[in-house]
Structures are given as structure tokens and as C-alpha cells.
Enzyme design. Structure first.
Site, short mmCIF file in Angstrom:
data_model
loop_
_atom_site.label_atom_id
_atom_site.label_comp_id
_atom_site.label_asym_id
_atom_site.label_seq_id
_atom_site.Cartn_x
_atom_site.Cartn_y
_atom_site.Cartn_z
CB CYS B 11 22.74 78.70 21.05
SG CYS B 11 23.12 80.39 20.60
N PRO B 12 22.87 76.23 23.29
CG PRO B 12 21.50 75.15 24.88
CD PRO B 12 22.28 74.91 23.60
#
Ligand code: SF4
Ligand code: SF4
Ligand code: SF4
Lengths: 317, 75
Positions: B11-12
Site C-alpha cells: 500500500c498504496p
């Protein structure tokens, strides 16, 4: 304190609420600026940089409670500094036995986790209660937008934490299971016909289920602040405990005002004592009872005293 | 329907990759995303929903990964 250091040619009115802190060097002071919730408009930031360059040292300091502190200010320049900062509507903070500038995280405006408008609450408290003398000791308030609680709300005299109580509309559910997968505390399981089941005990009211649900089957039954009281850090740290749940955002100022009233009364003749230590002496029930009169829908049925943190150094309490 | 393998992407970055893949599609088109358990399956669906896409289904694979079906939203 600053009061003894300055000559009468300085406007002593500026010094009353504090925010001017004596440094090691002769004639030099730190000026702590008032930045509620840590939000700093860019034009104000520019003005602060200008003033710091003109009157201060080579750097400013970012305090733990979201303030900008001007360093190495000669006391002769107090009036000029206050006046020039005032051109950008920048004010000086407080110190001593007063309500301090509230701290807040970004809240719900742009932060994807935020459940409540912490910035609005911080500004409101700052506008209405900042600098109020407590008669006893400092008084700190903080706002967290959700139960992740980045601002560590429970280490404040009164700490607010955004919360959301979820409610399921079974008809709207398409049984995707995303909510169960997203619920970190494991409060949701997929039950019969692949519809979610909520176990309320593990739920921490974080609202993640509402945020992920693609159909709006989970919605907010209630949002507001969970309020913890009696926290502080320092030599003998305490973690505040739960006094209210889902307090409506518009009741924040009234709530703090009631807590302050009780604190002022109970700490009478006890000198420099923090709210949490008064609650330890009195037990949490009298304060709960007082708050219940004004906030019957939000105040919890019972709570525990502030929790003592063992620092393992000094015999302390 | 195309499947994008986002396993092992943290992430992200996984979300940004999914976003770029969706940009190639027309509103109403569908896409499958293969996601890791944990943070990825908690964060990516929510962020896609926030961007206005429609989450249709989530399936656990035999190996313990997650297959998310998304429909591209209106611009
Ligand atoms: S407390 Fe919640 S809303 Fe506030 S910064 Fe942390 S995660 Fe975001
Ligand atoms: S509010 Fe948070 S803890 Fe409660 S059920 Fe929803 S995701 Fe789980
Ligand atoms: S996320 Fe919404 S639609 Fe999916 S299972 Fe949960 S309640 Fe049903």
C-alpha cells in the site's frame, strides 16, 4: 515567569496569558504561538517566517502540541513581535494554570479514517475556552478523528475520540463479505445466507465497515465523541477513562465547561493539582453524576478511575 | 474480464496500480484484482469505493489471497 523579567516600557497586558517562556540566555525568550488543531494557513506561515527572520534565531521549533515556537526573541521586541504577527491574525499561546490550545488530528475533511470534524471542534474550544484560568493547574484538551487515536486523546485532561455506531440494513446487503474482512477487531462474521452478524463487544466503533460497504447496507446509527477524562503525562502519568460515548459534536464546549466547573470546586485549597489526581482522590462517581445531569444521553453508567502508569523510576505515588 | 495481480505489491502502490488499470476502461467495465490478505484487502477496496468505483464481490482463493471484482464508475 516572564512577569519579573520585563521592564515597565513593555505592554504587560501581552504577557498575562503566558506564551512567553524564559530561555537560558540573558534577555531571551521563546514565544509560543497559538495554533489550534495544528492547522496553519499558508499566509500566516509566511508572516511567522518573516517575523522569525527579523527578530528570532536561525530556526523555529515545532512543539509536541502542534505549536510553532519562535526562539531567541529579545524581550525588548515583544510588542513588535505581537503586533506584526497580529497583521496575519496570528496570536500567542498560553502557559500556566489555564486551558491550553487544543490539539487535533486532521479529522474527516481529507483524512479517510476521520469520522468527525475535529478541526471544527478544536477551533470552537479555542475560541470559547482558550486561556480560561483553572485556578489549579494546566488543562489540556485533544481531538482524535477516530479510534486509531493518533493524538493520544486519553493522555489529556479531557480527550475526545470520534466514534461511529454501525447499523445494518440486511435488504441492501449483497453478501460480498468485505465488511467482515475489513473489521480489524473481528466484530463481524458472515452468518446465515452470507449476511454479516455484528458482535457488539469487540466493536471499537471505527466505522470501517460503513466505509467499505459497497451498497450502503452498513450505515451510521450514531456518530459523536467518546470522551475520556483525567489523563496527563509528565512525572506521574495517568491515562484518562471513559466518561461519555457518542457525545454530539455541538456539545463539546458545554461538556468541557461542566468538567472545568467541577475541577475548580473540588480542587479548592489543594494547590497545583491536575484533574486526574482529583478524580483519583474523589473516585470517578461524583464527576460522572455531575455530568449526567447535563448530558444524560451520553454519560456512561459507570467507569474506572484514571489508570496509573508505572514509569519504574522514582517511588512516585 | 482482465485480472490484475497485485500480490506482493504494498500500500498504496497496489491502489495506484489498480487506479491506472481502471483508467484504461470504460464506465461499466469490470476488472478483477488479486490482493494479499491483511492491509491490502482492508485498504484497496475502500479506496476504490472512495474514487467512485463499484465493488461487486470478494472471493477468497484456495491459496488465501483475495479476488476483488470492481466495476468502473462514471467519471
Ligand atoms: S485519529 Fe483517525 S482520523 Fe485522526 S489522524 Fe489518526 S487515523 Fe486519521
Ligand atoms: S465499527 Fe469497526 S469495529 Fe465495529 S463492526 Fe464496524 S469495522 Fe468492526
Ligand atoms: S460490505 Fe456491505 S454488502 Fe458486503 S457483506 Fe458487508 S454489509 Fe453486505
Amino acid at each position: 515567569m516572564a512577569e519579573q523579567q520585563v521592564k515597565p516600557s513593555i505592554d504587560l497586558g501581552n504577557l498575562k496569558a503566558g506564551g512567553f517562556i524564559k530561555e537560558r540566555g540573558k534577555d531571551l525568550f521563546t514565544i509560543r504561538l497559538r495554533v489550534p488543531g495544528g492547522r496553519m494557513a499558508v499566509p500566516r506561515l509566511k508572516k511567522i517566517a518573516e517575523v522569525a527572520e527579523k527578530y528570532g534565531g536561525e530556526f523555529v521549533h515545532l512543539s509536541v502540541r502542534q505549536s510553532i515556537e519562535l526562539i531567541n526573541i529579545n524581550f525588548k521586541h515583544f510588542d513588535a513581535v505581537v503586533e506584526e504577527l497580529g497583521e496575519a491574525d496570528q496570536k500567542v499561546a498560553s502557559c500556566g494554570a489555564r486551558v491550553r490550545v487544543p490539539v487535533a488530528c486532521g479529522g474527516c475533511e481529507y483524512n479517510p479514517n476521520g469520522l468527525v470534524d475535529t478541526q471544527k471542534s478544536a477551533l470552537e474550544v479555542d475560541r470559547q475556552l482558550f486561556g480560561t484560568p483553572t485556578g489549579h493547574h494546566k488543562f489540556k484538551v485533544a481531538f482524535a478523528g477516530c479510534p486509531f487515536d493518533c493524538p493520544k486523546s486519553a493522555t489529556n485532561d479531557v480527550g475526545f475520540q470520534g466514534a461511529l455506531l454501525p447499523k445494518l440494513d440486511k435488504e441492501a446487503c449483497i453478501s460480498c463479505g468485505l465488511c467482515a474482512k475489513s473489521c480489524t477487531p473481528g466484530a463481524i462474521t458472515m452468518g446465515e445466507e452470507r449476511k454479516p452478524l455484528l458482535a457488539i463487544d469487540p466493536c471499537i466503533w471505527c466505522g470501517d465497515c460503513v466505509k467499505v460497504c459497497p451498497t450502503g447496507a452498513w450505515e451510521a446509527k450514531q456518530t459523536g465523541y467518546n470522551v475520556r477524562i483525567g489523563g496527563k503525562w509528565g512525572r506521574n502519568p495517568l491515562v484518562g477513562t471513559l466518561f461519555a460515548t457518542f457525545l454530539p459534536q455541538e456539545q463539546v464546549v458545554a461538556f468541557i465547561t461542566r468538567v472545568l466547573e467541577w475541577y475548580r470546586e473540588k480542587a479548592e485549597n489543594q494547590g497545583r493539582i491536575r484533574l486526574g489526581d482529583i478524580i483519583l482522590k474523589e473516585g470517578p462517581e461524583p464527576l460522572l453524576e455531575r455530568l449526567r445531569q447535563s448530558f444524560p444521553d451520553s454519560v456512561v453508567a459507570e467507569t474506572i478511575p484514571p489508570q496509573i502508569i508505572n514509569t519504574q523510576i522514582g517511588s512516585g505515588r | 474480464m482482465a485480472t490484475i495481480d497485485l500480490r506482493g505489491v504494498s500500500c498504496p502502490t497496489n491502489f495506484v496500480k489498480a487506479k491506472l488499470a481502471l483508467e484504461e476502461l470504460e464506465p461499466g467495465d469490470r476488472l478483477e484484482l488479486l490482493l494479499d490478505d491483511g492491509e491490502a484487502v482492508k485498504n484497496v477496496p475502500r479506496s476504490l469505493k472512495g474514487d467512485g468505483h463499484k465493488l461487486l464481490a470478494l472471493q477468497e482463493t484456495a491459496e488465501g489471497h483475495y479476488l476483488l471484482t470492481v466495476e468502473k464508475g462514471e467519471e
